[in-house]
Design an enzyme around this catalytic site. Structure first.
Site, PDB file in Angstrom:
ATOM      1  N   CYS A 274       0.814  -1.216   0.000  1.00 63.74           N
ATOM      2  CA  CYS A 274       0.000   0.000   0.000  1.00 63.74           C
ATOM      3  C   CYS A 274       0.849   1.269   0.000  1.00 63.74           C
ATOM      4  O   CYS A 274       0.363   2.335  -0.327  1.00 63.74           O
ATOM      5  CB  CYS A 274      -1.007  -0.004   1.143  1.00 63.74           C
TER       6      CYS A 274
ATOM      7  N   HIS B 251      19.115   0.720  -2.555  1.00 61.38           N
ATOM      8  CA  HIS B 251      17.681   0.921  -2.350  1.00 61.38           C
ATOM      9  C   HIS B 251      16.979  -0.392  -2.003  1.00 61.38           C
ATOM     10  O   HIS B 251      16.168  -0.444  -1.077  1.00 61.38           O
ATOM     11  CB  HIS B 251      17.057   1.546  -3.607  1.00 61.38           C
TER      12      HIS B 251
ATOM     13  N   ALA C 283     -11.362   0.375  26.555  1.00 62.13           N
ATOM     14  CA  ALA C 283     -11.093  -0.813  27.365  1.00 62.13           C
ATOM     15  C   ALA C 283     -11.205  -2.064  26.502  1.00 62.13           C
ATOM     16  O   ALA C 283     -10.387  -2.975  26.589  1.00 62.13           O
ATOM     17  CB  ALA C 283     -12.068  -0.877  28.519  1.00 62.13           C
TER      18      ALA C 283
END
Lengths: 271, 431
Positions: free
Chosen positions: B52, B101, B196
């Site tokens: 992504c 890279h 919670a």
């Protein structure tokens, strides 16, 4: 033989330096190298002790040099035995400097064998020395664990995770270490004191003479007895256990050296 | 040179905004771009990665402008962007920069969240796909598998992935530092809100055995407790329940403190001083800040956790600097490997020619000396071989260890001229 011990020292030195460097840069190859060096050092140290035993016909725990060298050896072996059972992250970086310091002390005192008075020569003496020094080794491990605990806890309490936090094991693991060391070290110390008393009876006709060494052994024993008792009854663990492990080890060191140095007495290597 | 044949073309979160990246998301289909790129003229080996935050093509071949442009066209095929825009949003690395890279991507030094571990798995998947479709060759095999080991080396030798950089994970990590493994531990939730619930989910995923929910209204507590197979109690029971819990997460809407230091002291005695980790995520706070002064009580409020996260991010950046050094070192090693790859054809060629020469001369000599015994023949043959090996020793050493890359290239060309390797009639039978 002196050369052999020098070689043992050099190997421990190498192992310590590599372990310390590895503690900083976390290089895995160095970690492996430190371990190999330690194995080599402990192996050579073992043969040094065996040779001394064969040549002089008695367990090398009688003179200052012998006792300290045996102490260092026990610590190395106790550490390696622990490592085999379960791992404590970066433990080596704390234990190895201590071993090295002990070896350095052993190196700096005369290495020749002391001629014990006939009364002193006894299997009890040798058994006593071996047991007491082995107990000390486990207390030394607990001491290192205690220091690691305090360092780690300090960073957690202050909410500043930094250098040590990433390198030290969890508080839980360190507390377990403390407990293991005590449950092995304490029985050894108890047996060590009993065998010492039996030797005393053989040498001087008395089990217990209340000389400074004996008094301080008893104090040490009481400290560790209290630690174990409190741990299992009211839950003296963790921080308190860590502090007590450090206090207890100071008592151990004082019994080993401080007594002879400050208070005198007629223990074999009291001088 | 071989290094110049390696090129890396891509788009990542730094060069292109999400609006652009989403136009070239290949998440569901990495295969068709891989096949298309493989078909490009001038492409010998390739690998295609899409996540992504990045889309990358790794290419080995005659990386001329046409090849690169064709690969870029495949990347931006469905985006509707012009060629100029595509060039603007993408980056291109060649040679050692490309190697560097790839190593940085694998080690997560180029990721949005520095040191996140997923990228390595995604790169491995991309590699596997490329292997399955025979898109890789000797150089990409070596480059990618090397990038995996570089990533592993960086993970062990730096703590780039070591410290949590999200609040919930920081809490879990702290709990581990204090309590060791979380399996079998009990967590107590004060307040049944969304926070919670999230926290409990996280801890249950880490192996926490039991969840107890304490809430002002029992009803809400029961609903939440049911989700985790836990127990529900009213908030008034908090202190007594705390005697059995290892972690407390407090998130009630109460305006006052719900747990004070004085109330905790007897609880600690009851717990035999077993350590407890208190996490206060409520605003205003639920738990007395002085609780942290008690032995074996570790209190963190939301700001403390935030502070830990900030510090950890800084730590990761510092560790990243160390990681960059490792990447640089490994890039140089890889370049050396490539250079030696380059020498291989020259060396085999030279050996072949010299062996031919030696055989011709040996045959001639042996034909002129018909009276030799088999042992004598063997000795003469051995002499020929030994002479060849000894003569070649220093020239080959010179070729292999000649410093900087430019020097190496110059030496290689001198070497080839010296031994006549570029002339066609060099097979040995001239004269």
């Amino acid at each position: 033989m002196e050369f052999l011990f020098l070689l043992v020292f050099v190997l421990y030195l190498g192992a310590t330096i590599t372990a310390m460097v590895c503690f900083f840069n976390l290089n895995q190859r160095l970690r492996l190298m430190a371990r190999t060096l330690l194995w080599a050092a402990a192996g050579l140290h073992t043969s040094y002790l065996v040779i001394r035993f064969v040549v002089y016909g008695q367990t090398p725990v009688a003179s200052q040099h012998e006792a300290v060298s045996f102490f260092a050896w026990s610590l190395a072996v106790a550490y390696l035995a622990f490592r085999w059972r379960y791992q404590v992250k970066n433990f080596a970086a704390f234990v190895l400097p201590l071993i090295l310091a002990l070896v350095l002390v052993a190196l700096s005192v005369p290495g020749q064998v002391v001629d014990l008075a006939p009364a002193m020569r006894s299997w009890w003496m040798q058994l006593h020395g071996v047991l007491a020094l082995l107990a000390n080794a486990f207390f030394a491990l607990a001491f290192c664990g205690g220091i690691m605990y305090l360092l780690q806890e300090r960073e957690i309490k202050r909410k500043r995770m930094g250098f040590f936090s990433a390198r030290l094991p969890s508080l839980e693991a360190l507390d377990n270490l403390n407990q293991h060391c005590l449950t092995i070290g304490f029985p050894l110390l108890t047996l060590g004191i009993i065998s010492g008393a039996l030797w005393g009876r053989q040498a001087w006709g008395d089990f217990w003479q209340w000389n400074p060494k004996e008094v301080w052994s008893l104090i040490t024993w009481l400290i560790y007895a209290a630690m174990i008792h409190q741990r299992f009854t009211v839950g003296w663990r963790r921080r308190r256990a860590a502090i007590m492990a450090i206090v207890g080890f100071c008592a151990v060191l004082f019994t080993l050296w401080g007594v002879s140095f400050f208070l005198g007495g007629d223990h074999p290597y009291a001088g | 040179m071989l290094a110049e044949k390696i090129a890396c073309l891509g788009v990542n979160h730094q060069t292109a905004p999400v609006e652009i990246r989403e136009k070239l998301a290949f998440a569901d289909d990495c295969l068709s771009p891989l096949v298309q790129i493989k078909e490009i003229v001038g492409c010998d080996e390739c690998c295609f990665l899409s996540t992504c935050n990045r889309v990358e093509v790794l290419l080995v071949g005659k990386a001329g402008d046409a090849t690169i442009a064709a690969a870029r066209d495949v990347l931006f095929a469905d985006s509707g962007l012009s060629g100029a825009e595509a060039a603007q949003y993408s980056y291109l690395f060649t040679g050692s920069a490309a190697i560097n890279h790839v190593f940085r991507v694998a080690a997560s030094l180029d990721s949005m969240v520095l040191g996140e571990p997923q990228i390595l798995g995604q790169l491995k998947d991309a590699y596997r796909l490329a292997i399955e479709h025979r898109a890789t060759g000797a150089i990409l095999h070596r480059l990618l598998s090397k990038s995996f080991s570089v990533a592993k080396r960086i993970r062990t030798e730096t703590s780039i992935g070591g410290n949590a950089v999200s609040i919930s994970y920081a809490a879990v990590q702290l709990a581990r530092k204090i309590l060791g493994e979380l399996t079998g531990k009990t967590v107590l939730l004060a307040g049944a809100g969304e926070m919670a619930e999230l926290a409990a989910e996280h801890l249950v995923a880490q192996g926490v055995a039991k969840v107890v929910v304490a809430n002002r209204t029992l009803e809400r507590a029961v609903t939440l407790a049911r989700r985790f197979n836990g127990e529900a109690v009213v908030l008034g029971e908090l202190a007594s329940r705390l005697a059995d819990a290892d972690i407390l997460i407090s998130s009630t809407g109460s305006p006052d403190l719900i747990l004070r230091k004085e109330a905790m002291t007897p609880v600690m005695r009851q717990r035999y001083h077993r350590p407890v980790f208190l996490i206060d995520i409520a605003v205003p706070r639920d738990l007395d800040p002085d609780l942290n002064d008690l032995d074996n009580v570790y209190l963190y409020d939301i700001d403390d956790l935030q502070q830990v996260v900030v510090a950890n991010k800084g730590e990761r950046r510092r560790e990243a600097d160390r990681a960059e050094l490792i990447v640089a070192e490994e890039t140089i090693k890889f370049l050396h490997w490539l250079e030696n790859m380059e020498l291989t054809p020259t060396i085999t060629e030279l050996r072949r020619r010299i062996d031919v020469l030696r055989d011709i001369e040996l045959n001639r000599t042996l034909a002129a000396l018909p009276g030799l015994s088999p042992e004598e023949k063997k000795a003469v043959t051995m002499m020929g071989t030994a002479l060849v090996n000894k003569l070649l020793h220093y020239p080959l050493m010179f070729l292999k260890n000649s410093g900087a890359i430019e020097q190496k290239r110059a030496n290689l060309s001198i070497f080839r001229k010296m031994f006549g390797l570029d002339s066609d009639h060099g097979s040995g039978d001239e004269r």
